[in-house]
Design a protein around this motif. Structure first.
Motif, short mmCIF file in Angstrom:
data_model
loop_
_atom_site.label_atom_id
_atom_site.label_comp_id
_atom_site.label_asym_id
_atom_site.label_seq_id
_atom_site.Cartn_x
_atom_site.Cartn_y
_atom_site.Cartn_z
N LEU A 134 -5.43 6.42 3.74
CA LEU A 134 -4.96 7.26 3.51
C LEU A 134 -5.05 8.23 2.78
O LEU A 134 -5.64 9.04 2.48
CB LEU A 134 -3.58 7.85 4.55
N PHE A 135 -4.47 7.17 1.63
CA PHE A 135 -4.70 7.75 0.31
C PHE A 135 -5.79 7.60 -1.03
O PHE A 135 -5.33 7.92 -2.59
CB PHE A 135 -3.52 7.69 -0.20
N GLY A 136 -7.08 7.16 -0.43
CA GLY A 136 -8.19 6.52 -1.34
C GLY A 136 -9.03 7.84 -1.68
O GLY A 136 -8.85 7.92 -3.25
N PRO A 137 -8.66 8.78 -1.34
CA PRO A 137 -9.31 9.88 -1.19
C PRO A 137 -8.21 10.32 -3.40
O PRO A 137 -9.05 11.50 -4.18
CB PRO A 137 -9.51 11.22 -0.42
N VAL A 138 -7.11 10.58 -2.52
CA VAL A 138 -6.27 10.96 -3.62
C VAL A 138 -6.70 10.23 -5.01
O VAL A 138 -6.56 11.02 -5.99
CB VAL A 138 -4.87 11.25 -3.39
N ILE A 139 -6.14 9.10 -5.08
CA ILE A 139 -6.51 8.32 -6.08
C ILE A 139 -7.68 8.66 -6.81
O ILE A 139 -8.08 7.82 -7.93
CB ILE A 139 -6.25 7.12 -5.47
N GLY A 140 -8.83 8.40 -5.62
CA GLY A 140 -10.20 8.78 -6.24
C GLY A 140 -10.16 10.08 -6.48
O GLY A 140 -11.49 9.76 -8.13
N VAL A 149 -9.61 0.90 -5.50
CA VAL A 149 -8.88 0.92 -6.11
C VAL A 149 -7.76 -0.33 -4.87
O VAL A 149 -7.04 -0.64 -5.25
CB VAL A 149 -8.56 2.15 -6.20
N ILE A 150 -6.88 0.50 -4.26
CA ILE A 150 -6.74 0.73 -2.89
C ILE A 150 -6.05 -0.97 -2.53
O ILE A 150 -5.46 -1.50 -2.25
CB ILE A 150 -5.93 1.78 -2.40
N GLY A 151 -7.63 -1.20 -2.05
CA GLY A 151 -7.23 -2.54 -1.14
C GLY A 151 -7.28 -3.47 -1.83
O GLY A 151 -6.89 -4.56 -1.88
N ALA A 152 -7.68 -3.44 -3.73
CA ALA A 152 -7.32 -4.04 -4.61
C ALA A 152 -6.21 -4.75 -4.92
O ALA A 152 -5.85 -5.90 -5.34
CB ALA A 152 -9.02 -3.91 -6.02
N LEU A 153 -5.83 -3.40 -5.31
CA LEU A 153 -4.27 -3.45 -5.22
C LEU A 153 -3.09 -4.11 -4.90
O LEU A 153 -2.38 -4.77 -4.77
CB LEU A 153 -3.37 -2.67 -6.08
N ALA A 154 -3.40 -3.90 -3.11
CA ALA A 154 -2.61 -4.36 -1.93
C ALA A 154 -3.03 -5.38 -1.11
O ALA A 154 -2.57 -5.99 -0.81
CB ALA A 154 -3.36 -2.55 -1.44
N GLY A 155 -4.39 -5.93 -1.66
CA GLY A 155 -4.40 -7.27 -1.52
C GLY A 155 -5.57 -7.28 -0.24
O GLY A 155 -6.26 -6.66 0.13
N ARG A 156 -4.66 -8.23 0.59
CA ARG A 156 -5.00 -7.88 2.10
C ARG A 156 -4.54 -7.59 2.98
O ARG A 156 -4.41 -7.84 4.24
CB ARG A 156 -5.12 -9.61 2.26
N GLU A 157 -3.54 -6.47 2.30
CA GLU A 157 -2.84 -5.65 3.56
C GLU A 157 -4.01 -5.01 4.10
O GLU A 157 -5.06 -4.48 3.21
CB GLU A 157 -1.73 -4.52 2.91
N LYS A 158 -3.67 -4.61 5.05
CA LYS A 158 -4.80 -4.23 6.20
C LYS A 158 -4.54 -2.05 6.24
O LYS A 158 -3.65 -1.97 5.78
CB LYS A 158 -4.62 -4.39 7.99
N GLU A 205 0.74 -1.54 -0.01
CA GLU A 205 0.46 0.04 -0.23
C GLU A 205 1.02 0.94 0.29
O GLU A 205 0.89 2.10 -0.57
CB GLU A 205 -0.97 0.03 1.48
N THR A 206 2.29 1.24 0.29
CA THR A 206 3.05 2.65 0.64
C THR A 206 3.48 2.63 -0.71
O THR A 206 3.12 4.13 -1.40
CB THR A 206 3.73 2.10 1.51
N TRP A 207 4.22 1.96 -1.27
CA TRP A 207 4.11 1.68 -2.65
C TRP A 207 3.04 2.06 -3.79
O TRP A 207 3.36 3.16 -4.19
CB TRP A 207 4.61 0.22 -2.99
N ILE A 208 2.18 2.04 -3.80
CA ILE A 208 0.70 2.60 -4.44
C ILE A 208 0.74 3.86 -3.48
O ILE A 208 0.90 4.88 -4.63
CB ILE A 208 -0.59 1.62 -3.93
N ASN A 209 1.06 4.62 -2.58
CA ASN A 209 0.40 6.00 -2.38
C ASN A 209 1.87 6.66 -2.77
O ASN A 209 1.23 7.67 -3.24
CB ASN A 209 0.62 6.16 -0.85
#
Length: 327
Positions: A272-278, A315-324, A4-8
């Motif tokens: 945290l970055f959900g609204p940014v990507i959205g 989108v972040i949840g889908a890309l990050a998989g099971r990470e919390k 998730e950090t890499w995605i952010n």
């Protein structure tokens, strides 16, 4: 680092890289679109504290977005007309200074959030949603019936406001200013989420009884989160009005509240970055599909439906998989 950090990091790099490419390609409109995405992301980051961490589904957050916009419009319009806002009992003049305008926008939005939240948070669930919607619509119709500042026609500002050391009329400089504010706000929100207050707020969302049993009051926690959320959203409203050099009641409409919620859902509620990507995806869809059809919202609806059914972490949840998520 986690996935998730890499995605952010990638999202932030993309958000910065697009306007830099547009600057080299001499495409100022693309820089303006990126600035719009940054400002919408800021509004979403503000609401995400209340929605993602606090579990407060507010359909009235456009009220704070619009209040921030009108704070900018009123101060700047009086400055450009060289007329004071108030002469008695004390003198209040307009200003074109961005830092002063931001402070006023955040304070007025926070006070509005305090008043609205103090009443709305006495309810929960669908009642809270409807009360925040009602307050938002009250302020919306007040703006429409306020002829001193344009009524439903809105209020135009001829020159963008000033920030020390920058020429804010240059698209890239204004983008850089908005991007810096977004980064600072993300750092602040990350600190809040990891603080004892953020943990208590998250606990109140998950199990209110346990929070009460340790002597904390969920009402106070949610009210503080609602006020902070309103202040950040008000700041985004002031920046949005400055970007367009125009403020109108549409900034206060329930559709705007819905769009801010959409940013969070697309990216990931509570991320945290959900609204940014959205916000980035929303602007991309609006720009690419809006030119093809005026009914491009159909595709946005299909995307939302897919996320709700198959990717509840966005989108972040889908890309990050099971990470919390961060909370």
């Amino acid at each position: 680092m986690t996935r998730e950090t890499w995605i952010n990091v990638a999202a932030l790099a993309f958000l910065l890289g697009v306007p830099l490419w547009a600057l080299m390609a001499d495409e100022p409109f693309i820089i303006t679109l990126a600035t719009r995405a940054v400002i919408f992301a800021l509004a979403g980051v503000g609401l995400n504290l209340a929605l993602g961490t606090g579990g407060l589904v507010s359909l009235g957050h456009a009220a704070f977005f619009g209040i921030g916009g009108y704070a900018m419009g009123i101060l700047a319009s009086h400055a450009q007309a060289y007329t004071p806002i108030m002469e008695a009992p004390f003198l209040i003049e307009g200003t074109r200074s961005m830092p002063v305008i931001w402070l006023v926008a955040m304070v007025t939005s926070a006070l509005a959030a305090l008043a609205i939240g103090a009443l709305s948070l006495r309810t929960s669930g669908v009642y809270f949603i409807m009360i925040t919607l009602a307050f938002g619509q009250m302020i919306y119709y007040f703006a429409i019936s306020w002829p001193a500042y344009g009524g439903e026609d809105g209020l135009s500002i001829y020159v963008r406001n000033e920030f020390p050391g920058l020429n804010t009329l240059v698209p890239m400089q204004f983008f850089g200013l908005c991007f810096a504010i977004l980064c600072l706000t993300l750092l602040l929100m990350n600190a809040i989420h990891k603080s004892s207050f953020g943990l208590a707020l998250s606990a109140a969302r998950q199990n209110e009884t346990r929070v009460l049993s340790v002597g904390m009051k969920p009402y106070h926690l949610r009210l503080v989160a609602f006020v902070i959320s309103g202040a950040v959203t008000g700041l985004a409203g002031a920046l949005f009005a400055d970007l367009n050099r125009f403020v109108s009641p549409t900034m206060l409409s329930w559709q705007m509240s819905g769009e801010i919620i959409i940013f969070i859902i697309i990216g990931g509620v509570g991320r945290l970055f959900g609204p940014v990507i959205g916000a980035m995806i929303f602007i991309l869809l609006e720009h690419t599909l809006g030119g093809l059809s005026e009914f491009w919202h159909v595709y946005l609806g299909a995307l939302l439906l897919g996320i709700v059914l198959f990717a509840k972490g966005g989108v972040i949840g889908a890309l990050a998989g099971r990470e919390k998520a961060h909370d």
